[in-house]
Design an enzyme around this catalytic site. Structure first.
Site, PDB file in Angstrom:
ATOM      1  N   LYS A   1       3.049 -15.506   1.393  1.00 20.96           N
ATOM      2  CA  LYS A   1       2.903 -16.156   0.088  1.00 20.96           C
ATOM      3  C   LYS A   1       4.320 -16.474  -0.366  1.00 20.96           C
ATOM      4  CE  LYS A   1       0.258 -17.383  -3.409  1.00 20.96           C
ATOM      5  NZ  LYS A   1      -0.652 -18.533  -3.328  1.00 20.96           N
TER       6      LYS A   1
ATOM      7  N   ASP B   1     -11.013  -8.523   7.660  1.00 22.04           N
ATOM      8  CA  ASP B   1     -12.432  -8.288   7.356  1.00 22.04           C
ATOM      9  C   ASP B   1     -13.192  -9.613   7.242  1.00 22.04           C
ATOM     10  OD1 ASP B   1     -12.329  -5.596   7.511  1.00 22.04           O
ATOM     11  OD2 ASP B   1     -12.911  -5.190   5.438  1.00 22.04           O
TER      12      ASP B   1
ATOM     13  N   ASP C   1      -3.656 -17.920   0.727  1.00 20.95           N
ATOM     14  CA  ASP C   1      -4.854 -18.525   0.120  1.00 20.95           C
ATOM     15  C   ASP C   1      -5.400 -19.626   1.039  1.00 20.95           C
ATOM     16  OD1 ASP C   1      -2.397 -19.668  -0.472  1.00 20.95           O
ATOM     17  OD2 ASP C   1      -3.004 -20.453  -2.419  1.00 20.95           O
TER      18      ASP C   1
ATOM     19  N   ASP D   1      -5.450  -6.743   5.676  1.00 19.64           N
ATOM     20  CA  ASP D   1      -6.642  -5.967   5.359  1.00 19.64           C
ATOM     21  C   ASP D   1      -7.784  -6.919   4.989  1.00 19.64           C
ATOM     22  OD1 ASP D   1      -8.319  -3.914   4.638  1.00 19.64           O
ATOM     23  OD2 ASP D   1      -7.217  -3.310   2.850  1.00 19.64           O
TER      24      ASP D   1
ATOM     25  N   TYR E   1       0.817  -1.214   0.000  1.00 15.92           N
ATOM     26  CA  TYR E   1       0.000   0.000   0.000  1.00 15.92           C
ATOM     27  C   TYR E   1       0.851   1.264   0.000  1.00 15.92           C
ATOM     28  CZ  TYR E   1      -4.106  -2.891   1.075  1.00 15.92           C
ATOM     29  OH  TYR E   1      -5.106  -3.828   1.037  1.00 15.92           O
TER      30      TYR E   1
END
Ligand code: NAD
Length: 359
Positions: A191, A251, A223, A247, A141
């Site tokens: 990852k 959620d 994943d 992030d 980000y």
């Protein structure tokens, strides 16, 4: 020494829910918590009053405070502001950046009384208690270079996923310490089969592990972590991950609990200074109606007591008071179900306060 707390009600339902949380804070003061509480403007309300979502006076007060309690910012009134730097959410981002709040703690707790509200089967989520530790100020980000540019006759968009060892180490330490105070299990999500930056992430987590021998460290690809969260979420205690994965996963974990109105969060810097806020937004659709759920904000006060003010007994007392009120069948409209009694924002505040005093 008296510590300063800054309350930033913000926009929409923010003032309604922080008013109830402030009452609990005042009750804690009456029980010996040595704090001085002030208020300031942030977000759309600050823009309306001062032309800035983060006025200099608010930032100055925030810097001087040990902890900040934020309601929420934003709403349709300010969505059309052309100057993006004036948008309410810039107030939030400005606070995070200026205070260096790099560690975002997102608990996902399912109260047994609300397990029916989850989209998963109650037996999969009843008693769920996960803490997601998300790196908040680095990663893709913020990485440079970034942009959209013309290359070989077409437009190309690009971002940079970057973490330094020191950035990984400081979030890793927060997570290990959190795990050692909880269920002693830490799952680091990466990852590493594809991304070099997360190969480094994994290496640093491994390097830290011997310093925390009581914590069992495991690794999971993002994943798989997403799959496991909806398959068997109770396998997790603390999860640590970078900004983007965090992030998304936080959620998803939040929704396992069934109610966004119940979830607090904390963002901390290296000195333990923190900003505490509910996970939900300013809910403009219900603002001013007196029906918003104040529990996420009240539980944010509990997190503040635990992580910035070193007052775990009072934190526990607030959490127990919330549990008692739910046991008694009181619900705001967003968490109501058959056989429960619907109460207003203020009535919920009254009930938590009464339970807090009775404990
Ligand atoms: P939201 O979380 O505000 O609302 C989503 C839904 O959940 C709405 O139906 C709302 O009524 C309900 N809801 C949320 N909190 C509730 C509560 N405490 N009690 C009862 N119901 C509740 O998300 P949104 O609608 O996507 O965003 C609304 C505004 O909030 C936007 O301007 C957005 O930018 C802003 N926002 C702010 C923050 C923040 O301040 N941290 C976070 C997310 C969104």
């Amino acid at each position: 020494m008296t510590q300063k707390i800054l309350v930033l009600p913000g926009d929409g339902i923010g003032p309604e829910i922080t008013a109830q949380a402030s009452r609990i804070l005042a009750a804690c003061q009456a029980h010996g918590l040595d704090v001085e509480v002030e208020e300031a403007l942030v977000g759309g309300s600050a823009y309306d009053a001062h032309g800035e979502p983060l006025p200099a006076e608010t930032l100055e007060k925030a810097r001087a405070a040990r902890a900040i309690l934020l309601g929420a910012v934003g709403g349709p009134k300010w969505d059309k502001l052309e100057d993006l730097a004036k948008r309410p959410e810039k107030g939030l981002l400005g606070l995070r950046k200026n205070l260096g709040l790099f560690a975002n703690l997102r608990p996902a707790i399912t109260y047994p009384q609300l397990a029916e509200a989850s989209s998963l089967k109650p037996e999969l989520v009843a008693g769920l208690d996960i803490m997601i530790v998300r790196e908040l100020t680095g990663g893709i980000y913020f990485g440079q270079p970034r942009g959209i540019e013309e290359r070989n006759g077409e437009r190309v968009g690009f971002n940079t996923y970057v973490y330094s060892e020191s950035e990984i180490e400081r979030i890793g330490r927060v997570a290990f310490e959190m795990a050692s105070k909880r269920g002693r299990k830490l799952c680091s999500v990466d990852k590493a089969n594809v991304l070099e930056v997360t190969i480094l992430w994994r290496e640093v987590m491994e390097r830290l592990a011997p310093e925390y021998p009581d914590v069992e460290l495991s690794h999971m690809y993002v994943d798989n972590a997403a799959m496991q969260l909806v398959r068997a979420p109770k396998q997790f205690d603390v999860m640590v991950t970078g900004n983007m994965f965090g992030d998304i996963l936080s959620d998803a974990a939040a929704m396992l609990t069934g109610s966004i109105g119940m979830l607090p969060s904390a963002s901390l810097n290296e000195s333990g200074q923190g900003m505490y806020e509910p996970c939900h937004g300013s809910a403009p659709d219900i603002a001013g109606k007196g029906i918003a759920n104040p529990l996420a904000t009240i539980l944010s006060v509990a997190m503040m007591l635990r992580y910035s003010l070193d007052a775990p007994a009072l934190a526990q007392r607030i959490e127990d008071a919330v549990g008692k009120v739910l046991d008694d069948g009181l619900r705001t409209a967003d968490i109501a179900s058959e056989g429960t009694r619907i109460v207003s924002t203020a009535e919920m505040g009254d009930a938590v306060l009464a339970a807090f005093e009775a404990l």
